[in-house]
Design a protein around this motif. Structure first.
Motif, PDB file in Angstrom:
ATOM      1  N   TYR A  45      32.851  36.610  46.629  1.00  4.79           N
ATOM      2  CA  TYR A  45      33.450  35.304  46.938  1.00  4.79           C
ATOM      3  C   TYR A  45      32.853  34.584  48.144  1.00  4.79           C
ATOM      4  CZ  TYR A  45      36.866  37.288  43.770  1.00  4.79           C
ATOM      5  OH  TYR A  45      37.462  37.858  42.685  1.00  4.79           O
ATOM      6  N   SER A  49      29.613  32.928  44.127  1.00  8.86           N
ATOM      7  CA  SER A  49      30.699  31.947  43.957  1.00  8.86           C
ATOM      8  C   SER A  49      31.525  32.274  42.727  1.00  8.86           C
ATOM      9  CB  SER A  49      30.117  30.523  43.839  1.00  8.86           C
ATOM     10  OG  SER A  49      29.360  30.187  44.979  1.00  8.86           O
ATOM     11  N   PRO A  52      38.017  32.956  41.748  1.00  7.26           N
ATOM     12  CA  PRO A  52      39.032  33.849  42.343  1.00  7.26           C
ATOM     13  C   PRO A  52      39.826  34.582  41.270  1.00  7.26           C
ATOM     14  CG  PRO A  52      39.050  31.721  43.433  1.00  7.26           C
ATOM     15  CD  PRO A  52      38.151  31.558  42.228  1.00  7.26           C
ATOM     16  N   LEU A  62      42.311  34.805  49.054  1.00  8.34           N
ATOM     17  CA  LEU A  62      41.799  33.839  48.086  1.00  8.34           C
ATOM     18  C   LEU A  62      42.809  32.741  47.761  1.00  8.34           C
ATOM     19  CD1 LEU A  62      40.072  36.334  45.642  1.00  8.34           C
ATOM     20  CD2 LEU A  62      39.057  35.089  47.554  1.00  8.34           C
ATOM     21  N   VAL A  69      36.253  29.624  48.387  1.00  3.75           N
ATOM     22  CA  VAL A  69      35.160  30.501  47.989  1.00  3.75           C
ATOM     23  C   VAL A  69      33.826  29.916  48.465  1.00  3.75           C
ATOM     24  CG1 VAL A  69      33.900  31.422  45.996  1.00  3.75           C
ATOM     25  CG2 VAL A  69      36.394  31.391  46.000  1.00  3.75           C
TER      26      VAL A  69
END
Length: 607
Positions: A45, A49, A52, A62, A69
């Motif tokens: 994260y 990318s 979540p 998150l 992120v």
């Protein structure tokens, strides 16, 4: 199992601190086990990318509150938690190690104390079953080794089991397929461990035996240094030491080889586990079952699982040495003294009348004493003479229960001495052994051994009665002279006089001199015995001697042969009997006269 119970008996006083240390350890290990999950999230994260998708312990990161992120805000929050967990782990492990070491030292001190106290409780016959090297190893080396099991080995095994449970749960939470490699390799660990464990125990027994032999060799040479020098046998003793030293080295080398093989086998299994887990993780990533970050986390958990399984194996491997030491200590602590104390307390007000009724003693199948009968009312002076091996010392030692008679009895004030509590019985006697022992301390402290805080004047008075004051005054430091180990700093006759002074200062009702004037010249011995008779008229005196002139003033003389009293009476009565005593006495007097005549002739020629 008995060995562990034995150790726990003394470890349980540390149970509170032990639980505290274990709580810190589990907390630190939990923090450490959370780091791979945080690393996985960091890769997924922050570096990557990924969408979540996290419900674990760090899922709250998150939520967006701590950064989106692939942002620096999320990076710094994760870094802060990572550093916090790392510092928490380091701090708790540091505190845990200190607590464990302190508990270990406390246990070591306790074990050394109880084994030494046990040594003090055992009679000389039981102690004689051990050589000095074995006793030193039991009381010192074994205590150090055994405490390691409780402050190092067992805690590490508990930590390892805890890590295995949590790591397996963490690995399973990522994907259950990741447990496949560790489960397959587990039987190989178990089989290898059982094989190495058996060999290791035998090796550690050999190492301990070699250590005991080495201790004995060194100790004997320290004590016999003058004898070795006088026989110019240094090379013989060097060879003996080198042999013991090489045996010890070879036993350790054998153990090093086994340990190296052990490490190589388990290291290979760990590497196979690591490579296998990477392969399984890579397949799962490629198939889309887990994210890339969890490949790193899963590899880390598999490595930790393998490492802690190996640690358990290594701890069990090392434990064999501690178990050998613990078994030796347990056996020593379970020894039952052959001389068992009674419960009756000897009355200090009574004057100590002694008697032996049909006393017999058998040792190692040999008849040492046979049908001894003596009446010794308080204040009587009894001389005991006879050839070497006639049983004189055995009879005298029986009064203080160094040995117990195998038949008959010895009575003190009409009561069998076996009914008395040992300390109160021995308080009735001041014993001077023929094998004189002095502590490596001052002459003053050796004389005052029974009464360490007694006035100096009384020490000096006892020395005067023992004919020791004269030579002590001429020493550079007088009564503060350090006599050296086993009294090596003074002569044999001087040691005997110091030991007699020590017995006189104790001032017990019964004084036993077991061939303790043999190193004195005739005149000094005569003065010493006259002084004792004059200044201690109300003391029972038992004198054993090879020199028959030592006992001529006694109220009764016993002549022993082959463990029996073959003649008894006053000096005059024995001379009239014209038996063994009279024959030996005349020979000794003739020898003495010839020596005196020779000295006179030598002086005349010198003039």
């Amino acid at each position: 199992m008995d060995v562990i119970k034995f150790g726990f008996r003394y470890w349980k006083k540390n149970i509170g601190w032990s639980l505290f240390a274990k709580l810190m350890s589990f907390t630190a290990l939990t923090a450490n086990l959370l780091l791979p999950m945080l690393t996985a999230m960091f890769i997924n994260y922050v570096i990557l990318s990924e969408e979540p998708n996290e419900n674990g312990v760090f899922g709250f990161l998150l939520s967006g509150k701590y950064g989106q992120v692939h942002t620096m805000k999320l990076f710094w929050h994760m870094a802060a938690i990572f550093i916090g967990l790392l510092l928490l782990k380091i701090s708790l492990i540091y505190i845990r190690n200190i607590v464990n070491q302190k508990m270990g030292l406390r246990l070591e001190t306790t074990l050394r104390k109880v084994t030494f106290h046990k040594l003090m409780e055992l009679d000389s016959e039981t102690v004689a079953e051990y050589n000095t090297g074995e006793l030193l190893t039991t009381i010192n080396s074994d205590t150090i080794m055994f405490k390691e099991m409780f402050c190092h080995i067992i805690p590490n095994i508990c930590d390892s089991v805890f890590v295995l449970v949590i790591a397996v749960m963490m690995l399973g939470s990522i994907n259950w397929y990741l447990l496949f490699v560790p489960l397959i390799l587990m039987p190989f660990f178990a089989v290898s461990l059982l094989r190495f464990k058996k060999i290791a125990k035998m090796n550690f027994q050999k190492i301990r035996a070699c250590n005991s032999k080495m201790n004995l060799t060194v100790q004997e040479n320290i004590e016999a240094v003058r004898l070795v020098r006088s026989f110019t046998n240094e090379e013989v003793e060097k060879k003996k030491f080198d042999l013991a030293n090489d045996e010890l080295k070879d036993s350790y080398v054998k153990q090093v080889r086994l340990s190296s093989t052990f490490d190589a086998v388990f290291g290979s299994i760990r590497q196979i586990a690591y490579i296998g887990s990477i392969a399984v993780s890579a397949v799962l990533v490629m198939k889309g079952y887990i994210m890339v970050g969890y490949l790193v986390a899963s590899a880390n958990y598999v490595l930790q699982i393998m490492a802690y399984i190996a640690l358990i194996n290594n701890m069990i491997f090392q434990m064999q040495q501690q178990l050998v030491s613990g078994q030796k200590m347990l056996h020593f602590m379970e020894l039952k003294p052959k001389v068992v104390t009674g419960v009756k307390i000897a009355d200090n007000k009574k004057k100590a009348d002694l008697s032996v009724k049909h006393g017999s003693l058998v040792m190692d199948g040999k008849q040492v004493l046979k049908d001894i009968n003596i009446e010794i009312p308080f204040g009587k002076k009894v001389g005991i003479v006879g050839g070497t091996g006639s049983g004189k010392s055995m009879l005298l030692e029986s009064f203080i229960r160094v040995h117990d008679l195998t038949a008959g009895e010895i009575d003190l004030d009409g009561t069998d001495i076996r009914q008395y509590e040992l300390n109160s019985l021995r308080d009735k006697f001041s014993y001077v052994f023929q094998d004189v022992f002095l502590f490596s301390n001052t002459i003053d402290s050796n004389i005052a051994y029974a009464e360490p805080h007694i006035e100096k004047e009384q020490v000096v008075q006892a020395a005067k009665h023992a004919q020791a004051h004269g030579f002590i005054e001429h020493l550079e430091d007088g009564y503060e002279t350090i006599v050296g180990e086993r009294g090596i700093g003074i002569s044999g006759g001087q040691k005997q006089r110091v030991s007699i002074a020590r017995a006189l200062l104790k001032d017990a009702p019964v004084l036993i001199l077991d061939d303790s004037t043999s190193a004195l010249d005739v005149e000094t011995e005569k003065e010493l015995l006259f002084d004792i008779k004059k200044n201690y008229p109300n003391k029972t005196v038992l004198i054993s001697a090879h020199r028959l002139s030592s006992v001529v003033d006694c109220d009764e003389i016993l002549y022993m042969q082959d463990g029996m009293i073959v003649e008894r009476g006053t000096f005059e009565e024995l001379m009239r009997q014209n038996g063994h005593f009279a024959a030996v006495y005349r020979i000794q007097e003739a020898q003495k006269k010839s020596v005196i005549d020779f000295d006179a002739l030598a002086k005349k020629e010198a003039i």
